[in-house]
Design a protein around this motif. Sequence first.
Motif, PDB file in Angstrom:
ATOM      1  N   ALA A  25       0.866  -1.165   0.000  1.00  0.00           N
ATOM      2  CA  ALA A  25       0.000   0.000   0.000  1.00  0.00           C
ATOM      3  C   ALA A  25       0.908   1.223   0.000  1.00  0.00           C
ATOM      4  O   ALA A  25       1.859   1.296   0.756  1.00  0.00           O
ATOM      5  N   SER A  29      -1.092   9.062   0.260  1.00  0.00           N
ATOM      6  CA  SER A  29      -2.518   8.753   0.351  1.00  0.00           C
ATOM      7  C   SER A  29      -3.225   8.896  -0.989  1.00  0.00           C
ATOM      8  O   SER A  29      -4.340   8.432  -1.141  1.00  0.00           O
ATOM      9  N   HIS A  32      -2.410   4.417  -4.612  1.00  0.00           N
ATOM     10  CA  HIS A  32      -2.565   3.145  -3.906  1.00  0.00           C
ATOM     11  C   HIS A  32      -2.168   2.001  -4.829  1.00  0.00           C
ATOM     12  O   HIS A  32      -2.661   1.911  -5.950  1.00  0.00           O
ATOM     13  N   ARG A  34      -1.991  -2.157  -4.947  1.00  0.00           N
ATOM     14  CA  ARG A  34      -2.461  -3.364  -4.261  1.00  0.00           C
ATOM     15  C   ARG A  34      -2.167  -4.603  -5.098  1.00  0.00           C
ATOM     16  O   ARG A  34      -2.369  -4.615  -6.305  1.00  0.00           O
ATOM     17  N   THR A  48      -5.737   6.020  -7.999  1.00  0.00           N
ATOM     18  CA  THR A  48      -5.413   7.348  -7.476  1.00  0.00           C
ATOM     19  C   THR A  48      -6.625   8.262  -7.583  1.00  0.00           C
ATOM     20  O   THR A  48      -7.449   8.121  -8.484  1.00  0.00           O
ATOM     21  N   ASP A 108       5.483   5.677  -6.649  1.00  0.00           N
ATOM     22  CA  ASP A 108       5.579   4.916  -5.413  1.00  0.00           C
ATOM     23  C   ASP A 108       6.108   3.525  -5.744  1.00  0.00           C
ATOM     24  O   ASP A 108       6.164   3.132  -6.914  1.00  0.00           O
ATOM     25  N   TYR A 110       6.442  -0.823  -4.418  1.00  0.00           N
ATOM     26  CA  TYR A 110       5.899  -1.926  -3.631  1.00  0.00           C
ATOM     27  C   TYR A 110       6.872  -3.093  -3.738  1.00  0.00           C
ATOM     28  O   TYR A 110       7.732  -3.126  -4.613  1.00  0.00           O
TER      29      TYR A 110
END
Length: 162
Positions: A25, A29, A32, A34, A48, A108, A110
Amino acid sequence: MGNTRIGVGIGLVVGALALQIPVAAADDSSLHIRSRAGSSGSTVTVSTDACGADVTYGKGESELAGAFHLFEGERKGVLTGRFTVPAGTGATTDTVTVKCPPRIKLTDSYTLTSRQPNGAVEAGFGDSGNTAGQLALGGALLAAGAAGWLVRARHRAHANRA
């Protein structure tokens, strides 16, 4: 002894539930990431709400999987896209970048695991594929327990008569 077994059982249940939590995650904010399996061949979903309510399209790029598109999903103002992690990808970190008009760029990362769990768990009886011996041993233990219970019940009945 009983408390130890209960504690182990609770620990196993909590561990199994923890595996159901999304692998990644985003810290931001507004972006995202997943993935249920988080491994080679799994599908990753990126969403988003940072592009604004009027934007219905965005572009994304995964360092591992390449380009993908984001479209408006079930909620207005939320763009969602999916891509598949290439087969043979080992444990690593993937960086995802999303761009949408006018000049919004989000990035981002992961983490991917090396492989997805598959098959039975070995519990010390040898090969987990051959269960005939395990079933025979389990049946013998159950029969011995039942025989012991019957002997004890007969002994109690005889003692009560006397």
